[in-house]
Structure formats: C-alpha cells, structure tokens
Design a protein around this motif. Structure first.
Motif, PDB file in Angstrom:
ATOM      1  N   VAL A 186      33.237  44.794   6.764  1.00 62.77           N
ATOM      2  CA  VAL A 186      32.263  45.474   5.908  1.00 62.77           C
ATOM      3  C   VAL A 186      32.393  46.986   6.059  1.00 62.77           C
ATOM      4  O   VAL A 186      32.409  47.734   5.086  1.00 62.77           O
ATOM      5  N   MET A 187      32.515  47.452   7.295  1.00 67.32           N
ATOM      6  CA  MET A 187      32.647  48.891   7.528  1.00 67.32           C
ATOM      7  C   MET A 187      33.926  49.455   6.918  1.00 67.32           C
ATOM      8  O   MET A 187      33.946  50.583   6.424  1.00 67.32           O
ATOM      9  N   LEU A 188      34.998  48.675   6.938  1.00 67.96           N
ATOM     10  CA  LEU A 188      36.292  49.166   6.472  1.00 67.96           C
ATOM     11  C   LEU A 188      36.419  49.189   4.954  1.00 67.96           C
ATOM     12  O   LEU A 188      37.383  49.745   4.428  1.00 67.96           O
ATOM     13  N   GLN A 189      35.468  48.600   4.243  1.00 62.19           N
ATOM     14  CA  GLN A 189      35.507  48.647   2.790  1.00 62.19           C
ATOM     15  C   GLN A 189      35.308  50.090   2.340  1.00 62.19           C
ATOM     16  O   GLN A 189      34.272  50.692   2.574  1.00 62.19           O
ATOM     17  N   GLN A 190      36.326  50.665   1.736  1.00 62.77           N
ATOM     18  CA  GLN A 190      36.287  52.021   1.176  1.00 62.77           C
ATOM     19  C   GLN A 190      36.029  53.095   2.235  1.00 62.77           C
ATOM     20  O   GLN A 190      35.509  54.162   1.937  1.00 62.77           O
ATOM     21  N   THR A 191      36.384  52.792   3.488  1.00 63.67           N
ATOM     22  CA  THR A 191      36.251  53.756   4.581  1.00 63.67           C
ATOM     23  C   THR A 191      37.498  53.633   5.452  1.00 63.67           C
ATOM     24  O   THR A 191      38.002  52.535   5.663  1.00 63.67           O
ATOM     25  N   THR A 192      37.993  54.740   5.981  1.00 60.71           N
ATOM     26  CA  THR A 192      39.246  54.720   6.723  1.00 60.71           C
ATOM     27  C   THR A 192      39.068  54.162   8.133  1.00 60.71           C
ATOM     28  O   THR A 192      37.981  54.215   8.708  1.00 60.71           O
ATOM     29  N   GLY A 199      30.630  63.277  -4.506  1.00 57.24           N
ATOM     30  CA  GLY A 199      31.284  62.338  -5.405  1.00 57.24           C
ATOM     31  C   GLY A 199      30.895  60.901  -5.102  1.00 57.24           C
ATOM     32  O   GLY A 199      31.103  60.426  -3.980  1.00 57.24           O
ATOM     33  N   PHE A 200      30.306  60.220  -6.068  1.00 57.47           N
ATOM     34  CA  PHE A 200      30.068  58.785  -5.992  1.00 57.47           C
ATOM     35  C   PHE A 200      31.183  58.073  -6.761  1.00 57.47           C
ATOM     36  O   PHE A 200      31.993  58.711  -7.451  1.00 57.47           O
ATOM     37  N   THR A 201      31.213  56.763  -6.666  1.00 61.11           N
ATOM     38  CA  THR A 201      32.299  56.009  -7.305  1.00 61.11           C
ATOM     39  C   THR A 201      32.359  56.257  -8.800  1.00 61.11           C
ATOM     40  O   THR A 201      33.440  56.420  -9.373  1.00 61.11           O
ATOM     41  N   HIS A 202      31.208  56.308  -9.452  1.00 56.24           N
ATOM     42  CA  HIS A 202      31.190  56.351 -10.911  1.00 56.24           C
ATOM     43  C   HIS A 202      30.739  57.689 -11.492  1.00 56.24           C
ATOM     44  O   HIS A 202      30.699  57.837 -12.719  1.00 56.24           O
ATOM     45  N   PHE A 203      30.379  58.652 -10.657  1.00 53.34           N
ATOM     46  CA  PHE A 203      29.996  59.959 -11.190  1.00 53.34           C
ATOM     47  C   PHE A 203      30.055  61.020 -10.104  1.00 53.34           C
ATOM     48  O   PHE A 203      30.054  60.720  -8.911  1.00 53.34           O
ATOM     49  N   GLU A 204      30.128  62.259 -10.541  1.00 53.18           N
ATOM     50  CA  GLU A 204      30.091  63.418  -9.665  1.00 53.18           C
ATOM     51  C   GLU A 204      28.686  64.005  -9.735  1.00 53.18           C
ATOM     52  O   GLU A 204      28.126  64.199 -10.816  1.00 53.18           O
ATOM     53  N   LEU A 205      28.100  64.271  -8.575  1.00 53.53           N
ATOM     54  CA  LEU A 205      26.720  64.764  -8.514  1.00 53.53           C
ATOM     55  C   LEU A 205      26.710  66.241  -8.142  1.00 53.53           C
ATOM     56  O   LEU A 205      27.362  66.662  -7.182  1.00 53.53           O
ATOM     57  N   ARG A 206      25.937  67.032  -8.895  1.00 58.17           N
ATOM     58  CA  ARG A 206      25.743  68.446  -8.591  1.00 58.17           C
ATOM     59  C   ARG A 206      24.246  68.687  -8.410  1.00 58.17           C
ATOM     60  O   ARG A 206      23.448  68.378  -9.299  1.00 58.17           O
ATOM     61  N   MET A 207      23.889  69.212  -7.246  1.00 57.95           N
ATOM     62  CA  MET A 207      22.473  69.360  -6.893  1.00 57.95           C
ATOM     63  C   MET A 207      22.122  70.813  -6.602  1.00 57.95           C
ATOM     64  O   MET A 207      22.760  71.460  -5.768  1.00 57.95           O
ATOM     65  N   ALA A 208      21.090  71.298  -7.288  1.00 58.48           N
ATOM     66  CA  ALA A 208      20.500  72.590  -6.953  1.00 58.48           C
ATOM     67  C   ALA A 208      19.412  72.358  -5.906  1.00 58.48           C
ATOM     68  O   ALA A 208      18.850  71.259  -5.804  1.00 58.48           O
ATOM     69  N   ALA A 212      24.100  55.841   8.419  1.00 61.12           N
ATOM     70  CA  ALA A 212      24.105  57.128   7.717  1.00 61.12           C
ATOM     71  C   ALA A 212      25.447  57.822   7.860  1.00 61.12           C
ATOM     72  O   ALA A 212      26.013  57.924   8.945  1.00 61.12           O
ATOM     73  N   GLY A 213      25.974  58.288   6.730  1.00 66.91           N
ATOM     74  CA  GLY A 213      27.247  58.985   6.715  1.00 66.91           C
ATOM     75  C   GLY A 213      28.442  58.123   6.382  1.00 66.91           C
ATOM     76  O   GLY A 213      29.510  58.644   6.063  1.00 66.91           O
ATOM     77  N   LEU A 214      28.289  56.794   6.438  1.00 63.23           N
ATOM     78  CA  LEU A 214      29.413  55.904   6.134  1.00 63.23           C
ATOM     79  C   LEU A 214      29.547  55.629   4.633  1.00 63.23           C
ATOM     80  O   LEU A 214      30.572  55.139   4.176  1.00 63.23           O
ATOM     81  N   GLY A 215      28.484  55.906   3.866  1.00 63.90           N
ATOM     82  CA  GLY A 215      28.549  55.736   2.420  1.00 63.90           C
ATOM     83  C   GLY A 215      28.446  54.283   1.976  1.00 63.90           C
ATOM     84  O   GLY A 215      28.427  53.365   2.780  1.00 63.90           O
ATOM     85  N   TYR A 216      28.342  54.103   0.654  1.00 53.57           N
ATOM     86  CA  TYR A 216      28.257  52.767   0.052  1.00 53.57           C
ATOM     87  C   TYR A 216      27.205  51.924   0.782  1.00 53.57           C
ATOM     88  O   TYR A 216      27.492  50.900   1.391  1.00 53.57           O
ATOM     89  N   TYR A 217      25.962  52.390   0.690  1.00 57.38           N
ATOM     90  CA  TYR A 217      24.896  51.850   1.534  1.00 57.38           C
ATOM     91  C   TYR A 217      24.480  50.425   1.175  1.00 57.38           C
ATOM     92  O   TYR A 217      23.829  49.759   1.978  1.00 57.38           O
ATOM     93  N   ALA A 218      24.885  49.957   0.006  1.00 55.05           N
ATOM     94  CA  ALA A 218      24.627  48.548  -0.310  1.00 55.05           C
ATOM     95  C   ALA A 218      25.323  47.639   0.696  1.00 55.05           C
ATOM     96  O   ALA A 218      24.855  46.531   0.962  1.00 55.05           O
ATOM     97  N   ARG A 219      26.427  48.112   1.288  1.00 53.76           N
ATOM     98  CA  ARG A 219      27.114  47.325   2.316  1.00 53.76           C
ATOM     99  C   ARG A 219      26.187  47.076   3.504  1.00 53.76           C
ATOM    100  O   ARG A 219      26.113  45.964   4.039  1.00 53.76           O
TER     101      ARG A 219
END
Length: 348
Positions: free
Chosen positions: A40-46, A299-308, A80-87
């Motif tokens: 699970v951790m290795l999905q989309q993470t190095t 950057g998320f899988t399906h969009f780029e986020l820009r936050m002020a 936190a920090g590993l991303g893809y939190y649905a995992r």
C-alpha cells in the motif's frame, strides 16, 4: 523466433542479486500484514521514501490489531506527507475488517477487503501465501512488454500484459516459488530493465527478450499521450494566536485529502478567486487579513493546485465550532504536503 525466457534463470539471478528491503522476507515466511502495508505504501511512492516511513509506521502500529484500534486521526498523522490519503483510509478500514478474523489467504478473499485491488491482492497472495499469481505493477508490465515486444500503448495494454505475466506461472520453477518470482520481477524492473537505458548486457533474460532482439526495448512500453492537467485555485487563511498556535480544521471524511488537517480556506476550483469573494470563506469575521506575496503549488493526479495565503493574528481563546488551535510543530507533523507548502509560504 526469440525463445521464451526461463523463469529458473531469473530466480537464480534473484538469489544472487535481490535487494535488501525492510519489508522483504523469504517467500512464504512473510507476515501478511507487513507485506500488505508495504504494498500500500509503495503505490505511487518510491522505495527510498517508503523505507523510513514503513519502519516508523510499524513502530507505532506493529500489527493489524493495533492499527484497527487506532483512531483515524492517529493514522492520518502517521501517514502525513506520503500522499494519496485514500490509501491510508482503506488500510485503516481493512485493519478494522480483519480485527474480527484472520487474513484471507486467496486472491478472491483479499479482493473483498476495503481498498484492495487486483495488484495488491495478487502481491499479498503471492509473497505472503505463495499463491501462484503474478502481481503486475509498473516494473512487471515493463519487463513483460519488452520480453514479448508488446507495442500497444498503456493503459490499454494492461490486461494483455497482466495475462502474459500470469503465463509464467505455467512454468514449474516459477510455480514452485511464486513469491520469490514476483519479487524477482520487481527487482529486475527496478534495477536492470529500467524505464530509461535498460542494462540489457547484464539481464538474465537477455537472450529471451523479443524487444532487445529487435532493438526496440528502450521504447517499450509505449504510453498514450497524457492530457494536460487543469489548474485549480484556492485561497487559505492562516490565523495565529499570541502563543504561535494555528487555527486549523479537518477536511470532510470523504473526498480528496479526506479527514486530513488543513488551513481553512475556499473550495478549490478552476476559476480564480477575487478578494471579496474569497474573504467570505475566512474562518473568523472582522480579522485584519493580509495577503502574502507568492503562492503555494501542489500537483495532484488530475489537477495542479495553486493556493494564495492570507494571514492574520488573533488573541486566541476558544476556537469556533469545527476548528481547533494547534501547536505549529504538531500541526506540521499531521498535515498533508499540500498544506505544509502553505506553512512554508508563511515561514511557519
């Protein structure tokens, strides 16, 4: 005609050259919980990122029972920090489902667990229970595409590549050691049959590789052109009290970054935010909000986020409903990377 490569050659190579990884144990002797967690951790993470985080996660949640007994907030903090939190949410839900019984030992039983797809079920079944299946991750797909010179592009070629990979289980050597064979394929793809500049000269399957014989190995597997990711915009509001604490909230349980800690703000949308409209989403009315220069991006899988980011100081006191005061260091440890980038922008 290029001969079909012998799985015994790959297994002999693996016995000499296999990687030392913190979650790796001899085939059939592996702890299914640890195999499941690592996959699970290795999905989309190095591998380099997962190594220390895997050890830390195990120290906090050493078995299924301890993970099942933990609160989502504890699991989210450790993830936190590993991303893809649905995992992480699916991992937690799966542990709760397993707490009343044992680990399923078949692919079908594993597929019935929350969040476990075809690949993870096959990986756990092969490595932990020696089931004769081949889990087809990116490494296995690449090796298979080159061995068989499959030029159909991904992702459309995935079913064919999975079926071709499973064909290796018809060989007695592979079938006798399915967990080791799966891990041998992983290692071959990660260290020899790499995406760029594959080291064909030292590959144990070189003589049986159709792509190498045709000189097209570097171009396989082909990938369909990706669509450009859209951009979404958000405005967030960082409020600090006199003690340096931050006023934060948790995102809704469902959806992107579900249940994770965040700096309050607007929804993320494809249209930019005007100052007056954004201000209606500020967590407290009447504050002297000041916009910071620059923006945080993620950057998320399906969009780029820009936050002020807008910032204000407050005297503290009771937090409004749905919000809580957090120590800055504790907040950073519990936040997803997107939110940490807002803290970076504010110098917190």
């Amino acid at each position: 005609m290029t001969p079909f490569p012998d799985p015994a050659l790959l297994l002999a190579w693996y016995d000499r050259h296999k990687r030392t990884l913190p979650w790796r144990m001899p085939s059939g002797a592996a702890d299914p919980y640890r195999v499941w967690l690592s996959e699970v951790m290795l999905q989309q993470t190095t591998v380099a990122t997962v190594g220390p985080r895997y050890a830390r996660f195990l120290a906090r949640f050493p078995d299924v029972a301890s993970l099942a007994a933990a609160s989502w907030e504890e699991v989210a903090e450790e993830w936190a920090g590993l991303g893809y939190y649905a995992r992480a949410r699916n991992l937690h839900a799966g542990a709760k489902a397993l707490a009343a019984g044992g680990f399923p030992t078949t692919v079908e039983g594993l597929r019935a667990m929350p969040g476990i797809g075809a690949y993870t079920a096959a990986a756990v079944a092969a490595i932990a229970f020696n089931r004769p299946v081949v889990p087809a991750d990116g490494n296995v797909e690449r090796v298979t595409a080159r061995i068989h010179a499959v030029d159909a592009p991904l992702p459309a070629a995935k079913p064919r590549l999975a079926a071709l990979a499973q064909g290796w289980m018809e060989n007695p050597a592979a079938r006798a050691r399915p967990g080791d064979f799966a891990q041998a394929l992983f290692d071959l793809g990660a260290t020899v049959c790499t995406p760029r500049n594959p080291a064909c000269a030292i590959c144990p399957w070189r003589d049986g590789c159709a792509a190498q014989k045709a000189g097209i190995q570097a171009g396989l597997p082909r990938k369909a052109a990706k669509k450009a990711r859209p951009t979404r915009f958000g405005v967030h509001f960082l409020l600090r009290d006199r003690d340096g604490r931050l006023l934060l909230r948790r995102r809704p349980d469902s959806g992107l970054l579900g249940g994770m800690l965040e700096v309050p703000g607007t929804p993320w949308r494809e249209e930019g935010w005007g100052a007056a409209e954004a201000a209606t989403h500020a967590p407290l009315p009447g504050m002297d909000w000041q916009p910071l220069n620059g923006e945080a991006t993620h950057g998320f899988t399906h969009f780029e986020l820009r936050m002020a980011l807008w910032r204000a100081e407050a005297p503290g006191g009771l937090a409004p409903e749905g919000l809580a005061w957090w120590d800055a260091a504790a907040a950073r440890a519990a936040m997803p990377t997107a939110m940490k980038r807002l803290l970076d922008l504010a110098g917190v």
